[in-house]
Design an enzyme around this catalytic site. Structure first.
Site, short mmCIF file in Angstrom:
data_model
loop_
_atom_site.label_atom_id
_atom_site.label_comp_id
_atom_site.label_asym_id
_atom_site.label_seq_id
_atom_site.Cartn_x
_atom_site.Cartn_y
_atom_site.Cartn_z
N ALA A 156 0.86 -1.18 0.00
CA ALA A 156 0.00 0.00 0.00
C ALA A 156 0.90 1.23 0.00
O ALA A 156 2.07 1.15 0.37
CB ALA A 156 -0.88 -0.01 1.24
N GLY A 193 0.62 -5.14 0.83
CA GLY A 193 -0.48 -5.20 -0.12
C GLY A 193 -0.04 -5.80 -1.45
O GLY A 193 -0.86 -6.34 -2.20
C1 3H9 Z 1 0.63 -2.38 3.35
O1 3H9 Z 1 0.91 -2.79 2.28
C2 3H9 Z 1 -0.67 -2.62 4.03
C3 3H9 Z 1 -1.49 -3.61 3.26
O2 3H9 Z 1 -1.77 -4.73 4.06
C4 3H9 Z 1 -2.76 -3.00 2.70
C5 3H9 Z 1 -3.67 -2.38 3.66
C6 3H9 Z 1 -4.95 -1.79 3.07
N1 3H9 Z 1 4.60 3.53 0.07
O3 3H9 Z 1 13.21 2.11 0.57
P1 3H9 Z 1 13.64 2.87 -0.61
C7 3H9 Z 1 9.32 5.10 -1.14
S1 3H9 Z 1 1.73 -1.45 4.24
C8 3H9 Z 1 5.05 4.76 -0.21
O4 3H9 Z 1 14.62 3.97 -0.42
P2 3H9 Z 1 14.91 0.51 -1.67
C9 3H9 Z 1 10.38 5.46 -0.12
O5 3H9 Z 1 9.87 6.31 0.87
C10 3H9 Z 1 3.15 -1.37 3.20
N2 3H9 Z 1 6.34 5.03 -0.49
O6 3H9 Z 1 14.17 1.92 -1.77
C11 3H9 Z 1 11.42 6.11 -0.99
O7 3H9 Z 1 11.00 7.44 -1.25
P3 3H9 Z 1 12.08 8.62 -1.38
C12 3H9 Z 1 3.90 -2.64 3.26
C13 3H9 Z 1 7.19 4.00 -0.49
O8 3H9 Z 1 15.18 0.09 -3.04
C14 3H9 Z 1 11.33 5.33 -2.30
O9 3H9 Z 1 10.04 4.72 -2.30
N3 3H9 Z 1 5.12 -2.51 2.51
C15 3H9 Z 1 6.78 2.70 -0.20
O10 3H9 Z 1 16.03 0.59 -0.69
C16 3H9 Z 1 12.37 4.27 -2.45
O11 3H9 Z 1 12.32 3.43 -1.29
C17 3H9 Z 1 6.28 -2.10 3.04
O12 3H9 Z 1 6.36 -1.85 4.22
C18 3H9 Z 1 5.42 2.47 0.08
N4 3H9 Z 1 4.94 1.25 0.34
O13 3H9 Z 1 13.85 -0.48 -1.03
C19 3H9 Z 1 7.44 -2.02 2.11
N5 3H9 Z 1 7.86 1.90 -0.25
O14 3H9 Z 1 12.97 8.22 -2.51
C20 3H9 Z 1 8.14 -0.71 2.29
C21 3H9 Z 1 8.90 2.68 -0.57
O15 3H9 Z 1 11.26 9.83 -1.61
N6 3H9 Z 1 9.21 -0.50 1.33
N7 3H9 Z 1 8.51 3.95 -0.73
O16 3H9 Z 1 12.81 8.63 -0.05
C22 3H9 Z 1 10.37 -1.14 1.38
O17 3H9 Z 1 10.59 -2.06 2.16
C23 3H9 Z 1 11.46 -0.68 0.46
O18 3H9 Z 1 11.08 0.59 -0.02
C24 3H9 Z 1 11.73 -1.59 -0.75
C25 3H9 Z 1 12.70 -0.86 -1.72
C26 3H9 Z 1 12.39 -2.88 -0.26
C27 3H9 Z 1 10.47 -1.92 -1.48
#
Ligand code: 3H9
Length: 706
Positions: A63, A105
């Site tokens: 999400a 999500g």
């Molecule tokens: C969920 O899914 C709930 C569900 O059950 C549904 C409920 C209804 N959203 O980490 P990075 C941004 S909860 C918005 O530096 P990497 C991040 O802020 C979600 N933004 O890259 C950054 O922005 P900026 C569950 C997001 O390659 C940019 O993307 N999912 C999101 O080192 C690059 O990110 C998670 O918790 C997001 N979901 O790592 C996963 N994700 O450049 C969270 C990232 O402006 N994300 N951004 O600073 C991660 O674990 C890592 O971002 C990922 C990539 C491994 C994907």
């Protein structure tokens, strides 16, 4: 359809591409786009099946986390459940093609497809718990149906990513695709045409019996209570999974939705989301833009093979970077290398690393006794004994031995980086890289910017920290930098409280109950009380006359009670370093307090927490105002990653925001009246309290000003 999701055709297969950079989060518009694409596929008689794939570096990271703040601020609540049912009920089979990550999500979306294929390097996971929430789109209901209750509980409570090959073993992914993912997914989809498409929600074969599940769930609850003390979301995730084992899929989803909402609106979730964005924010340095050129760091050297130096050498080796480890004598070097080997052997024993990995890493560490080979390295980290004269000597030596352009970093935790840089002819190459002990474990890296540190050197160290698995936070060059400068007043208050009548264990206990990994006095014993004692002796001339200073720890040191290393400090320790209260300490401190005329009284745990934590906040506010930290969130990230501050409280500055700065300020004024000038409120805190603002708002103002 919209520009976030597009549909193309590969003969009789529809290719649905999600394109919402950088991570294909399910932001508004994406679910709608997928829904419309599924309709288009089903309505097109020439199409027999569909493949859903992510554009760019990943499938779907979940999400859009930014949307959660809008929801809790009263914005519309968006549910993904109807979309996922729509996909699952599609008349034509849908294959989810996963590369990069299918998280949160994203995995819930993938599980609603009839099949999942993945690149071998892909990862799947339900990391919601790290944001203080639980899966909210049926994840707690579909996941156990695919991987079984025990694995689903583990995934939803720990939030760790699962590599695709393991996901195949657990039945979460149907096939790994070597080579071109889309081509493999298309072939898989063609093969699925005409066969009954399995709907995850209809599957029950892995749901287990009530008796088995009761044991699994009870075991998980007790593990969570120990390992994730104080956190609500993991327990909520278990409750939601339990509901799924006892109720219908629809009822399970309702139970999940209720728990999800409770978690989302909790202070814990708000704090953890602050931490998520904060960890990314700290990488942004206003005057060192992203495009600043970085220097190569392919070979490094570490000077000093003591505990810190050895740990730092391991950090580089673990990242695959060859490292020279230098010390002055063979005996010291042998001891240092021996400790490294022992540390690695322990990691193998605990299953953290394989023997083959460790053997490879050890090969990367070369012990040396002189600077001869330093001309070939790109960066040096000095980790010798903490004394200015010695550091200057080492840096003068490095200046001679290293090639122009090499980065010269110091691991000093207190000393002036500009003075150290002054010992070289290239202060622009000098920077502080303050690792935390044990260096190979702790995530924090304070990067200390000297007056003349070049932007390239700063950018390189910030980027390097990520490669090393650390979280780098840029700080200014003041005494103790950010973390230790704040830790001083925090530990000072802990001592004052004991001198005023609190029991040693009561002080530590109150802060552990607050959520800290350890109490301040036990931390002192672990680090060695003599360390601070020696520093205080050196800086005694800087103390203002007439201002109260703690004495108990210095007196304990005078008696040779240095903490764990002498088996006596604030506590007494057995030979296995297990602590117990020491009545002698109570007697001694009471006697010293009586001599100093300090009245003894009952002290509540609330006062203990307020005094210690607000001491952190007040000093943090000063640091912020003086510009030694870029933002309040930088201080939070430092405290969470280097000082065992509970993540679910968001860090000291965020915690102060949640209490309300007016209240914090008033309490600090009370302390000032009772305990004197050390409690003078920081001017920034006073101003924000008067303007009824928060540190978070202060951070936003800074961004606008920059
Ligand atoms: C969920 O899914 C709930 C569900 O059950 C549904 C409920 C209804 N959203 O980490 P990075 C941004 S909860 C918005 O530096 P990497 C991040 O802020 C979600 N933004 O890259 C950054 O922005 P900026 C569950 C997001 O390659 C940019 O993307 N999912 C999101 O080192 C690059 O990110 C998670 O918790 C997001 N979901 O790592 C996963 N994700 O450049 C969270 C990232 O402006 N994300 N951004 O600073 C991660 O674990 C890592 O971002 C990922 C990539 C491994 C994907």
């Amino acid at each position: 359809m919209n520009n976030l999701v597009r549909v193309s055709r590969d003969n009789d297969i529809a290719v649905i591409t999600i394109d919402n950079p950088p991570v294909n989060a399910l932001s508004p518009g994406v679910p709608e786009g997928i829904g419309a694409a599924i309709d288009e596929m089903n309505n097109d008689p020439a199409v027999k099946a569909g493949v859903v794939i992510g554009a760019g570096r990943t499938f779907v990271a979940g999400a859009d986390i930014k949307e959660f703040g809008k929801m809790t601020a009263g914005g519309p609540r968006r549910s993904l459940l109807p979309l996922l049912l729509h996909i699952e009920d599609s008349r034509k089979p849908v294959v989810m093609a996963i590369h990069g990550q299918a998280f949160g999500g994203g995995l819930e979306l993938a599980m609603a497809g009839h099949y999942r294929v993945a690149s071998p390097t892909a990862q799947v996971g339900q990391p919601e718990v790290k944001l203080g929430i639980i899966p909210g789109a049926g994840g707690t209901q579909r996941l156990p149906r695919l991987v079984g209750v025990a694995k689903a509980v583990e995934m939803c409570t720990e939030g760790k990513p699962m590599p695709a090959p393991e996901a195949v073993v657990f039945g979460l992914v149907d096939a790994l695709i070597e080579g071109d993912l889309l081509a493999g997914a298309l072939a898989f989809a063609r093969d699925a045409v005409g066969k009954p498409a399995p709907k995850t929600r209809m599957r029950t074969e892995k749901l287990g019996t009530d008796t088995d599940n009761d044991a699994v769930l009870a075991g998980a609850r007790s593990i969570v209570a120990k390992r994730q003390r104080g956190l609500k979301a993991p327990l909520a995730a278990i409750d939601a999974i339990e509901a799924g084992t006892k109720l219908s899929f629809e009822e399970g989803c309702q139970a999940e939705a209720k728990l999800f909402t409770e978690c989302l609106f909790s202070d814990q979730s708000k704090a953890l989301i602050h931490v998520f964005f904060g960890e990314r924010e700290v990488a942004k340095i206003p005057d060192v833009p992203r495009e600043t050129p970085v220097l190569p760091v392919n070979r490094v050297a570490v000077v000093g093979s003591g505990t810190m130096g050895g740990g730092i050498a391991m950090v580089f080796a673990n990242a695959g970077i060859p490292v020279l480890l230098k010390d002055v004598g063979q005996a010291a070097l042998d001891v240092g290398m021996g400790k490294i080997r022992k540390n690695y052997a322990n990691s193998v024993q605990r299953g953290r690393f394989t023997q083959a990995f460790v053997d490879e890493r050890l090969q990367l560490i070369t012990p040396v006794l002189n600077y001869d080979a330093f001309s070939a390295v790109d960066m040096v980290v000095e980790a010798v004994f903490e004394g200015m004269a010695l550091k200057k000597e080492v840096f003068a030596e490095l200046d001679r031995a290293c090639r122009p352009g090499a980065i010269l970093a110091s691991n000093t935790s207190t000393l002036n980086i500009d003075e150290i840089a002054g010992a070289t002819s290239r202060p622009e190459a000098v920077i502080g890289t303050h690792f935390f002990s044990p260096a190979n474990v702790m995530r924090l890296l304070e990067i200390v910017r000297g007056n003349k540190s070049s932007k390239e050197v700063i950018a390189t160290c910030m980027q390097l920290s990520k490669k090393l698995g650390k979280i780098g936070v840029l700080v200014g060059n003041c005494r103790g930098f950010v973390g230790n400068r704040m830790f001083g007043p925090y530990r000072r208050e802990a001592q004052f409280l004991v001198e005023e009548g609190a029991e040693v264990e009561a002080v530590d206990q109150a802060l552990v109950e607050f959520g800290n990994a350890m109490g301040p006095l036990a931390t002192g014993d672990l680090a060695g009380l003599d360390v601070g004692w020696r520093i205080r002796k050196e800086y005694r001339h800087l103390e203002k006359p007439g201002v109260r200073q703690p004495f108990a720890e210095d007196r304990l040191c005078e008696l040779g009670r240095y903490g764990q290393k002498t088996l006596k400090g604030w506590y007494q320790y057995d030979e296995n370093r297990r602590a117990s209260a020491d009545p002698e300490v109570t007697t001694l401190v009471r006697k010293w307090s009586a001599e100093a005329g300090i009245a003894q009284r009952e002290i509540s745990s609330e006062e203990i927490v307020d005094r210690c934590i607000y001491a952190l906040v007040n000093e943090g506010a000063r640091i912020l105002e003086e510009g030694y930290a870029l933002r309040a969130v930088d201080i939070d990230i430092i405290y969470l990653n280097g000082y065992g501050f509970p993540a679910y409280r968001g860090g000291p500055m965020w915690y102060a925001d949640t209490v309300g700065l007016t209240r914090v300020y008033q309490r600090i004024c009370e302390f000032q009246q009772k305990h004197g000038e050390l409690w003078a409120p920081a001017p920034l805190l006073k101003r924000l309290a008067e303007e009824r603002k928060t540190f978070a708002e202060f951070d936003k103002e800074q961004v606008v000003a920059a």
